[in-house]
Design an enzyme around this catalytic site. Structure first.
Site, PDB file in Angstrom:
ATOM      1  CG  HIS A   1      -1.954   1.052   1.204  1.00  0.00           C
ATOM      2  ND1 HIS A   1      -3.192   0.824   0.646  1.00  0.00           N
ATOM      3  CD2 HIS A   1      -1.964   2.338   1.622  1.00  0.00           C
ATOM      4  CE1 HIS A   1      -3.919   1.917   0.737  1.00  0.00           C
ATOM      5  NE2 HIS A   1      -3.200   2.855   1.322  1.00  0.00           N
TER       6      HIS A   1
ATOM      7  CG  ASP B   1     -11.395   3.406   5.088  1.00  0.00           C
ATOM      8  OD1 ASP B   1     -11.018   4.305   5.856  1.00  0.00           O
ATOM      9  OD2 ASP B   1     -10.987   3.308   3.924  1.00  0.00           O
TER      10      ASP B   1
ATOM     11  NE  ARG C   1      -9.745  10.474   7.918  1.00  0.00           N
ATOM     12  CZ  ARG C   1      -8.813   9.671   7.404  1.00  0.00           C
ATOM     13  NH1 ARG C   1      -9.131   8.450   6.985  1.00  0.00           N
ATOM     14  NH2 ARG C   1      -7.565  10.051   7.307  1.00  0.00           N
TER      15      ARG C   1
ATOM     16  CB  SER D   1      -8.058   5.037   6.745  1.00  0.00           C
ATOM     17  OG  SER D   1      -8.262   5.008   5.371  1.00  0.00           O
TER      18      SER D   1
ATOM     19  CE  LYS E   1      -8.104   1.958   2.706  1.00  0.00           C
ATOM     20  NZ  LYS E   1      -8.387   3.347   2.454  1.00  0.00           N
TER      21      LYS E   1
HETATM   22  N1  URA Z   1      -4.868   6.409   2.301  1.00  0.00           N
HETATM   23  C1  URA Z   1      -5.895   5.780   2.912  1.00  0.00           C
HETATM   24  O1  URA Z   1      -6.318   4.709   2.488  1.00  0.00           O
HETATM   25  N2  URA Z   1      -6.465   6.347   3.982  1.00  0.00           N
HETATM   26  C2  URA Z   1      -6.046   7.544   4.490  1.00  0.00           C
HETATM   27  O2  URA Z   1      -6.587   7.997   5.465  1.00  0.00           O
HETATM   28  C3  URA Z   1      -4.970   8.217   3.841  1.00  0.00           C
HETATM   29  C4  URA Z   1      -4.384   7.621   2.734  1.00  0.00           C
END
Ligand code: URA
Length: 432
Positions: free
Chosen positions: A80, A159, A166, A181, A185
């Site tokens: 990620h 999320d 957000r 967040s 995932k």
């Molecule tokens: N990427 C994400 O998936 N969530 C965040 O809060 C910031 C970057």
């Protein structure tokens, strides 16, 4: 909920049950956006402790299905990025790592603010589907060793909803909220091990090394509590990555990289992250062997073949990727020229990202449509010597008026110097 907002406002800690109540209530629609927005702002000011961050991660992970990949043999790895400009790393890395026999199960995101998103880039290929059921996701990982999916009502809806709120309430920039967040995932997708490309600098959400380190430590502790391994690699995002910014332009650059013809910075980043993924998957026992394996896969064509397999397995038009001139393009282009002679010292990634959004490559509102062909090609990079009038960037758009707005950003984006600038390191540090 009013009591819980006041509790956080006054700097007290939540219990696990309270966090679950907030997330469950929000996902079901029992708690309205305005109360969650107030709570988020209280979190932004007061922070969450380690326990609260882990419970929030868990509550969001459990807001949808949690994919069980245990029937797939071997260690499943995921990667990620915390988001950047020109960051098409996943498009290279996922097929590259999969091509040497390590399963990649990946949930990706869309563009956010000035940063691009993997899903938007993949959707520049006609027919490419990212929305799939958990079962279809598992089948694809099983049959092809690779799948890239989006969040949906079944996967981490908590999320998805919280993130959208957000984004429009000024509550993105909190380490616990970002860590939960991302981690919710990653954990919901069932990977055993995770490599985080933690971007730091002008074009990233983390603007300095100190906050990047804190985010890395928060994610590592959350992952470890949930029985997963996580390695964070802190990388530079002061300058855009590679030369292409914009969806189909980046897709083409990613394919060039899979063919061994990509820009040096992107190639280096993919080899660094990729060899870490191979180590975590126990495919190799040192990083050097991992790098060799990946380079061999690029050289013998397995890497690009795996990308074609990914495209075909997710319904994308293979003709389009085999003949990139068929990818979406624009009617107009514009050459942005240098206002002076000298060395390019730096190119502010955030301004370039904003310029690309104004050309149509990103969303200006939640519902705007993306122009897949729009974007920017950088023809000069930091360290290059340029003369006044040289073309520094080529801009692409379907509306000529957009070039003017983009130019306002670009005029602020480049710093020149008389001396050749020192190269700043791309890979800053590894935290595990
Ligand atoms: N990427 C994400 O998936 N969530 C965040 O809060 C910031 C970057």
């Amino acid at each position: 909920m009013v009591q819980l907002i006041k509790k956080k406002r006054d700097g007290q800690s939540h219990s696990r049950e309270e966090i679950i109540e907030i997330i469950e209530g929000f996902v079901k629609g029992d708690i309205p956006d305005y109360q969650i927005s107030a709570w988020l702002m209280a979190v932004l000011w007061q922070g969450l402790n380690e326990d609260e961050t882990a419970w929030l991660t868990e509550a969001m992970m459990n807001s949808g299905e949690v994919i069980d990949l245990s029937e797939i043999p071997g260690i499943i790895v995921d990667k990620h990025s915390t988001g950047g400009v020109g960051d098409k790393t996943t498009l290279v890395l996922a097929p590259l790592v999969s091509s040497v026999g390590v399963h990649v199960a990946k949930m990706s995101g869309r563009g956010l603010g000035h940063t691009g998103g993997t899903l938007d880039k993949l959707e520049s290929i006609e027919g490419f589907k990212v929305d799939m059921s958990p079962q279809a996701f598992i089948e694809r990982v099983k049959n092809h060793g690779i799948a890239i999916c989006s969040q949906n009502a079944q996967l981490v809806p908590g999320d998805k909803k919280l993130y959208a709120l957000r984004d429009v309430t000024g509550t993105i920039d909190n380490i616990s909220l970002i860590a939960s967040s991302i981690m919710s995932k990653k954990l919901a997708c069932g990977a055993d091990a995770i490599v985080i490309d933690l971007k730091v600098g002008d074009g990233a959400f983390m603007k300095n090394l100190e906050s990047a380190e804190l985010l890395a430590e928060t994610m590592i502790s959350t992952a470890n509590r949930m029985g997963r391994k996580l390695v964070a690699i802190v990388t530079d995002m002061n300058n855009p990555l590679g030369n292409a910014i914009g969806n189909s332009l980046e897709l083409k650059e990613a394919m060039d990289t899979l063919l061994g013809e990509g820009p040096d910075d992107l190639t280096e980043l993919c080899l660094t992250l990729g060899s870490q993924m191979l180590m975590l998957a126990e495919r190799v026992d040192n990083l050097e062997k991992g790098r060799e394996l990946l380079l061999e896969s690029i050289k013998n064509g397995s890497a690009i073949q795996k990308f074609y397999e990914l495209v075909e397995s997710q319904g994308g038009n293979l003709e389009m990727v085999k003949h990139p001139e068929k990818l979406p393009s624009t009617t107009f282009s514009y050459d942005y020229r240098s206002s002076q002679s000298g060395y390019v010292q730096s190119i502010f990634a955030q301004e370039i990202g904003l310029a690309a959004v104004s050309l149509g490559a990103g969303r200006e509102t939640k519902d705007s449509a993306i122009d897949f062909g729009a974007g920017i090609m950088l023809l000069a990079k930091p360290g290059d010597k340029v003369e006044k009038g040289d073309v520094l960037m080529r801009l692409y758009a379907n509306d000529k008026a957009k070039f003017e707005i983009a130019n306002l950003h670009l005029d602020r984006a480049i710093i020149f110097s008389n001396e050749k600038p020192e190269k700043s390191p791309l890979i800053i540090k590894t935290i595990q």
